[in-house]
Design a protein around this motif. Structure first.
Motif, mmCIF file in Angstrom:
data_model
loop_
_atom_site.group_PDB
_atom_site.id
_atom_site.type_symbol
_atom_site.label_atom_id
_atom_site.label_comp_id
_atom_site.label_asym_id
_atom_site.label_seq_id
_atom_site.Cartn_x
_atom_site.Cartn_y
_atom_site.Cartn_z
ATOM 1 N N ASP A 52 0.544 -1.106 -0.076
ATOM 2 C CA ASP A 52 -0.041 -0.195 0.015
ATOM 3 C C ASP A 52 1.008 1.213 0.060
ATOM 4 O O ASP A 52 0.215 2.218 -0.296
ATOM 5 N N VAL A 53 1.672 1.221 0.744
ATOM 6 C CA VAL A 53 2.746 2.194 0.633
ATOM 7 C C VAL A 53 3.640 2.555 -0.961
ATOM 8 O O VAL A 53 3.684 3.773 -1.179
ATOM 9 N N CYS A 54 4.032 1.876 -1.060
ATOM 10 C CA CYS A 54 4.593 1.683 -2.649
ATOM 11 C C CYS A 54 3.149 2.375 -3.722
ATOM 12 O O CYS A 54 4.144 3.368 -4.210
ATOM 13 N N ARG A 55 1.836 2.172 -3.706
ATOM 14 C CA ARG A 55 1.079 2.421 -4.921
ATOM 15 C C ARG A 55 1.232 3.108 -3.892
ATOM 16 O O ARG A 55 0.667 4.811 -4.832
ATOM 17 N N GLN A 56 1.264 3.740 -2.866
ATOM 18 C CA GLN A 56 0.580 5.747 -2.512
ATOM 19 C C GLN A 56 1.656 6.659 -2.797
ATOM 20 O O GLN A 56 1.636 7.862 -3.673
ATOM 21 N N ALA A 57 2.600 6.295 -2.654
ATOM 22 C CA ALA A 57 3.696 7.544 -3.333
ATOM 23 C C ALA A 57 5.003 6.760 -4.818
ATOM 24 O O ALA A 57 5.011 7.496 -5.226
ATOM 25 N N GLY A 58 3.793 5.727 -5.555
ATOM 26 C CA GLY A 58 4.127 5.749 -6.502
ATOM 27 C C GLY A 58 5.810 5.301 -7.051
ATOM 28 O O GLY A 58 6.217 5.100 -7.860
ATOM 29 N N ILE A 59 5.760 4.247 -6.118
ATOM 30 C CA ILE A 59 7.014 3.096 -5.842
ATOM 31 C C ILE A 59 6.890 1.995 -6.750
ATOM 32 O O ILE A 59 5.848 1.443 -5.704
ATOM 33 N N THR A 60 8.308 1.492 -6.940
ATOM 34 C CA THR A 60 8.448 -0.161 -7.068
ATOM 35 C C THR A 60 8.319 -1.059 -5.753
ATOM 36 O O THR A 60 9.204 -0.161 -4.749
ATOM 37 N N PRO A 61 8.432 -1.717 -4.762
ATOM 38 C CA PRO A 61 8.560 -2.518 -4.019
ATOM 39 C C PRO A 61 10.260 -2.294 -4.018
ATOM 40 O O PRO A 61 10.933 -2.740 -2.955
ATOM 41 N N GLN A 62 10.696 -3.026 -5.318
ATOM 42 C CA GLN A 62 12.422 -2.344 -5.198
ATOM 43 C C GLN A 62 12.665 -1.040 -4.440
ATOM 44 O O GLN A 62 13.954 -1.237 -4.046
ATOM 45 N N THR A 63 11.948 -0.279 -4.944
ATOM 46 C CA THR A 63 13.210 0.772 -4.250
ATOM 47 C C THR A 63 13.328 1.536 -2.751
ATOM 48 O O THR A 63 13.583 1.208 -2.431
ATOM 49 N N PHE A 64 11.542 0.678 -2.512
ATOM 50 C CA PHE A 64 11.100 0.767 -1.594
ATOM 51 C C PHE A 64 11.879 0.517 -0.153
ATOM 52 O O PHE A 64 12.772 0.754 0.661
ATOM 53 N N TYR A 65 12.614 -1.091 -0.687
ATOM 54 C CA TYR A 65 13.589 -1.768 -0.006
ATOM 55 C C TYR A 65 14.667 -1.330 -0.008
ATOM 56 O O TYR A 65 15.952 -1.219 0.985
ATOM 57 N N ARG A 66 15.356 -0.590 -0.905
ATOM 58 C CA ARG A 66 16.507 0.632 -1.616
ATOM 59 C C ARG A 66 16.865 1.230 -0.358
ATOM 60 O O ARG A 66 17.883 1.443 0.205
ATOM 61 N N TRP A 67 15.513 1.992 -0.077
ATOM 62 C CA TRP A 67 15.457 3.573 0.690
ATOM 63 C C TRP A 67 15.671 2.391 2.078
ATOM 64 O O TRP A 67 16.094 2.795 2.310
ATOM 65 N N LYS A 68 14.836 1.912 2.159
ATOM 66 C CA LYS A 68 14.662 1.076 3.716
ATOM 67 C C LYS A 68 16.273 0.758 4.922
ATOM 68 O O LYS A 68 16.938 0.702 4.767
ATOM 69 N N GLU A 69 17.244 0.002 2.899
ATOM 70 C CA GLU A 69 18.844 -0.455 3.561
ATOM 71 C C GLU A 69 19.086 0.924 3.536
ATOM 72 O O GLU A 69 20.245 0.373 4.636
ATOM 73 N N LYS A 70 19.157 1.672 3.435
ATOM 74 C CA LYS A 70 20.681 3.210 3.228
ATOM 75 C C LYS A 70 19.455 3.942 4.354
ATOM 76 O O LYS A 70 19.866 5.070 4.685
ATOM 77 N N PHE A 71 18.697 3.898 4.153
ATOM 78 C CA PHE A 71 17.462 5.071 5.180
ATOM 79 C C PHE A 71 16.931 4.708 6.191
ATOM 80 O O PHE A 71 16.605 5.260 7.158
ATOM 81 N N GLY A 72 16.997 3.414 6.417
ATOM 82 C CA GLY A 72 16.067 2.730 7.514
ATOM 83 C C GLY A 72 16.283 2.919 9.040
ATOM 84 O O GLY A 72 17.756 2.605 8.787
#
Length: 88
Positions: A26-46
């Motif tokens: 849901d978060v990815c859909r709202q932000a307009g990003i792919t899950p891969q991008t989300f997990y990359r962000w999570k790895e860097k900025f988590g």
């Protein structure tokens, strides 16, 4: 390839939504990003706050400047050694 679309503030906001209990999908859909991008962000900025992300960005910029400086100085040293090794 597109340029950077999200600021650190927006990225951290998206990650906080996911930490708050919303599903990743849901978060990815709202932000307009792919899950891969989300997990990359999570790895860097988590686990970071906005101030931490800004400090990280500043340190990365300083690091890249220092790397260029070292490369330039190394090249100068190589050239000077080459000049000194020749017999005139």
């Amino acid at each position: 390839m597109k340029g950077k679309r999200f600021t650190e503030e927006q990225i951290i906001k998206v990650l906080k939504q996911a930490e708050g209990g919303a599903s990743t999908k849901d978060v990815c859909r709202q932000a307009g990003i792919t899950p891969q991008t989300f997990y990359r962000w999570k790895e860097k900025f988590g686990g970071m706050e906005l101030s931490d992300a800004k400090k990280l960005k500043a340190l990365e910029l300083e690091n890249s400047k220092l790397k260029r400086l070292v490369a330039d100085l190394s090249l100068d040293i190589i050239v000077l050694k080459d000049i000194n090794s020749k017999k005139w």
